[in-house]
Write a protein that holds these residues in place. Sequence first.
Motif, PDB file in Angstrom:
ATOM      1  N   MET A   1     -12.046 -27.545  28.195  1.00 32.74           N
ATOM      2  CA  MET A   1     -13.151 -27.213  27.315  1.00 32.74           C
ATOM      3  C   MET A   1     -13.798 -25.893  27.748  1.00 32.74           C
ATOM      4  N   ALA A   2     -13.951 -25.724  29.043  1.00 33.99           N
ATOM      5  CA  ALA A   2     -14.525 -24.462  29.529  1.00 33.99           C
ATOM      6  C   ALA A   2     -13.647 -23.296  29.110  1.00 33.99           C
ATOM      7  N   GLU A   3     -12.327 -23.494  29.124  1.00 33.78           N
ATOM      8  CA  GLU A   3     -11.405 -22.440  28.677  1.00 33.78           C
ATOM      9  C   GLU A   3     -11.627 -22.110  27.205  1.00 33.78           C
ATOM     10  N   ALA A   4     -11.768 -23.135  26.372  1.00 33.38           N
ATOM     11  CA  ALA A   4     -11.988 -22.915  24.936  1.00 33.38           C
ATOM     12  C   ALA A   4     -13.269 -22.122  24.700  1.00 33.38           C
ATOM     13  N   TYR A   5     -14.310 -22.403  25.483  1.00 37.45           N
ATOM     14  CA  TYR A   5     -15.601 -21.737  25.303  1.00 37.45           C
ATOM     15  C   TYR A   5     -15.639 -20.308  25.832  1.00 37.45           C
ATOM     16  N   ARG A   6     -14.555 -19.849  26.419  1.00 38.75           N
ATOM     17  CA  ARG A   6     -14.489 -18.430  26.803  1.00 38.75           C
ATOM     18  C   ARG A   6     -14.292 -17.542  25.575  1.00 38.75           C
ATOM     19  N   VAL A  45      -9.730 -33.092  19.725  1.00 40.25           N
ATOM     20  CA  VAL A  45      -8.541 -32.866  18.898  1.00 40.25           C
ATOM     21  C   VAL A  45      -7.499 -32.263  19.831  1.00 40.25           C
ATOM     22  N   LEU A  46      -6.425 -33.005  20.037  1.00 42.23           N
ATOM     23  CA  LEU A  46      -5.391 -32.571  20.972  1.00 42.23           C
ATOM     24  C   LEU A  46      -4.150 -32.122  20.232  1.00 42.23           C
ATOM     25  N   GLU A  47      -3.493 -31.151  20.813  1.00 48.44           N
ATOM     26  CA  GLU A  47      -2.267 -30.597  20.258  1.00 48.44           C
ATOM     27  C   GLU A  47      -1.153 -30.926  21.251  1.00 48.44           C
ATOM     28  N   ARG A  48      -0.188 -31.692  20.791  1.00 41.47           N
ATOM     29  CA  ARG A  48       0.895 -32.099  21.685  1.00 41.47           C
ATOM     30  C   ARG A  48       2.142 -31.275  21.451  1.00 41.47           C
ATOM     31  N   GLN A  49       2.765 -30.902  22.548  1.00 38.83           N
ATOM     32  CA  GLN A  49       4.047 -30.221  22.529  1.00 38.83           C
ATOM     33  C   GLN A  49       5.070 -31.182  23.140  1.00 38.83           C
ATOM     34  N   PRO A  50       6.341 -31.044  22.807  1.00 41.40           N
ATOM     35  CA  PRO A  50       7.352 -31.910  23.435  1.00 41.40           C
ATOM     36  C   PRO A  50       7.253 -31.850  24.956  1.00 41.40           C
ATOM     37  N   GLY A  51       7.220 -33.019  25.568  1.00 39.14           N
ATOM     38  CA  GLY A  51       7.127 -33.095  27.018  1.00 39.14           C
ATOM     39  C   GLY A  51       5.724 -32.926  27.566  1.00 39.14           C
ATOM     40  N   ASP A  52       4.742 -32.764  26.700  1.00 38.11           N
ATOM     41  CA  ASP A  52       3.352 -32.565  27.102  1.00 38.11           C
ATOM     42  C   ASP A  52       2.660 -33.922  27.112  1.00 38.11           C
ATOM     43  N   GLY A  53       2.267 -34.394  28.274  1.00 35.83           N
ATOM     44  CA  GLY A  53       1.662 -35.717  28.396  1.00 35.83           C
ATOM     45  C   GLY A  53       0.390 -35.901  27.600  1.00 35.83           C
ATOM     46  N   GLU A  54      -0.670 -35.228  28.003  1.00 34.48           N
ATOM     47  CA  GLU A  54      -1.968 -35.418  27.367  1.00 34.48           C
ATOM     48  C   GLU A  54      -2.175 -34.533  26.150  1.00 34.48           C
ATOM     49  N   GLY A  55      -1.587 -33.399  26.122  1.00 32.23           N
ATOM     50  CA  GLY A  55      -1.820 -32.454  25.042  1.00 32.23           C
ATOM     51  C   GLY A  55      -2.890 -31.454  25.412  1.00 32.23           C
ATOM     52  N   ARG A  56      -2.876 -30.354  24.716  1.00 30.94           N
ATOM     53  CA  ARG A  56      -3.829 -29.261  24.945  1.00 30.94           C
ATOM     54  C   ARG A  56      -5.005 -29.415  23.987  1.00 30.94           C
ATOM     55  N   LEU A  57      -6.205 -29.149  24.464  1.00 30.89           N
ATOM     56  CA  LEU A  57      -7.398 -29.243  23.624  1.00 30.89           C
ATOM     57  C   LEU A  57      -7.339 -28.182  22.532  1.00 30.89           C
ATOM     58  N   VAL A  73     -21.322 -34.223   9.862  1.00 31.31           N
ATOM     59  CA  VAL A  73     -20.106 -33.972  10.626  1.00 31.31           C
ATOM     60  C   VAL A  73     -20.158 -32.563  11.189  1.00 31.31           C
ATOM     61  N   GLY A  74     -19.404 -32.364  12.243  1.00 29.85           N
ATOM     62  CA  GLY A  74     -19.305 -31.040  12.831  1.00 29.85           C
ATOM     63  C   GLY A  74     -17.951 -30.897  13.492  1.00 29.85           C
ATOM     64  N   TYR A  75     -17.640 -29.685  13.897  1.00 29.73           N
ATOM     65  CA  TYR A  75     -16.343 -29.435  14.520  1.00 29.73           C
ATOM     66  C   TYR A  75     -16.342 -28.063  15.154  1.00 29.73           C
ATOM     67  N   TRP A  76     -15.367 -27.829  15.991  1.00 31.26           N
ATOM     68  CA  TRP A  76     -15.007 -26.482  16.423  1.00 31.26           C
ATOM     69  C   TRP A  76     -13.518 -26.486  16.704  1.00 31.26           C
ATOM     70  N   THR A  77     -12.935 -25.294  16.700  1.00 33.88           N
ATOM     71  CA  THR A  77     -11.503 -25.137  16.928  1.00 33.88           C
ATOM     72  C   THR A  77     -11.293 -24.105  18.023  1.00 33.88           C
ATOM     73  N   ALA A  78     -10.410 -24.426  18.963  1.00 35.49           N
ATOM     74  CA  ALA A  78     -10.060 -23.479  20.022  1.00 35.49           C
ATOM     75  C   ALA A  78      -9.314 -22.294  19.409  1.00 35.49           C
ATOM     76  N   ALA A  79      -9.462 -21.138  20.015  1.00 33.86           N
ATOM     77  CA  ALA A  79      -8.867 -19.911  19.476  1.00 33.86           C
ATOM     78  C   ALA A  79      -7.369 -20.048  19.236  1.00 33.86           C
ATOM     79  N   HIS A  80      -6.652 -20.656  20.162  1.00 36.33           N
ATOM     80  CA  HIS A  80      -5.194 -20.746  20.037  1.00 36.33           C
ATOM     81  C   HIS A  80      -4.756 -21.628  18.870  1.00 36.33           C
ATOM     82  N   ALA A  81      -5.645 -22.448  18.339  1.00 36.79           N
ATOM     83  CA  ALA A  81      -5.289 -23.381  17.265  1.00 36.79           C
ATOM     84  C   ALA A  81      -5.765 -22.917  15.886  1.00 36.79           C
TER      85      ALA A  81
END
Length: 158
Positions: A1-6, A45-57, A73-81
């Motif tokens: 989460m700290a990474e997303a907020y950068r 909201v997690l994004e899973r890749q093959p072989g990725d256990g927990e997924g990326r936020l 309701v509210g939301y935010w999206t990480a830059a990479h997504a």
Amino acid sequence: MAEAYRDPVLRRWAAVTVRDEAEALRWVRRQRDLWAKGERLAFAVLERQPGDGEGRLAGHVVLKAPHGAEPEVGYWTAAHARGRRVAPRALGTLTDWAFTAFPGVTRLRLMHEVENTASCRVAERAGYGFDTVLPAAPPDFPHDGHLHVRVAGVRGPA
């Protein structure tokens, strides 16, 4: 989460500030406490890749005051997504769940600053129609906002 907020775009529109891991942990604990009280139901909201256990936020969706007359309701999206419809899909899923889990809820509200045109697109794609312009109410809401509404059983544009 700290990474997303950068991300400066996320920080510009976010209601809270998360600068480091300690603040992220405090935020998560606060969400857990509000969930236990039934005041705020937050989901990662997690994004899973093959072989990725927990997924990326990839983002976050939240149902605020679910037992109220018109929850928000509210939301935010990480830059990479961004740009892959992660937010509208997650928001649509949350919305469908809210109308099912809380049968007395017939309307959900979504608010954002007028200048946040990306949030307008997300709201519309998730079926939230534009309702009105909300005047600024400093200090909590220093800028004009948009109110979008979704009514149970009515699905707007996808």
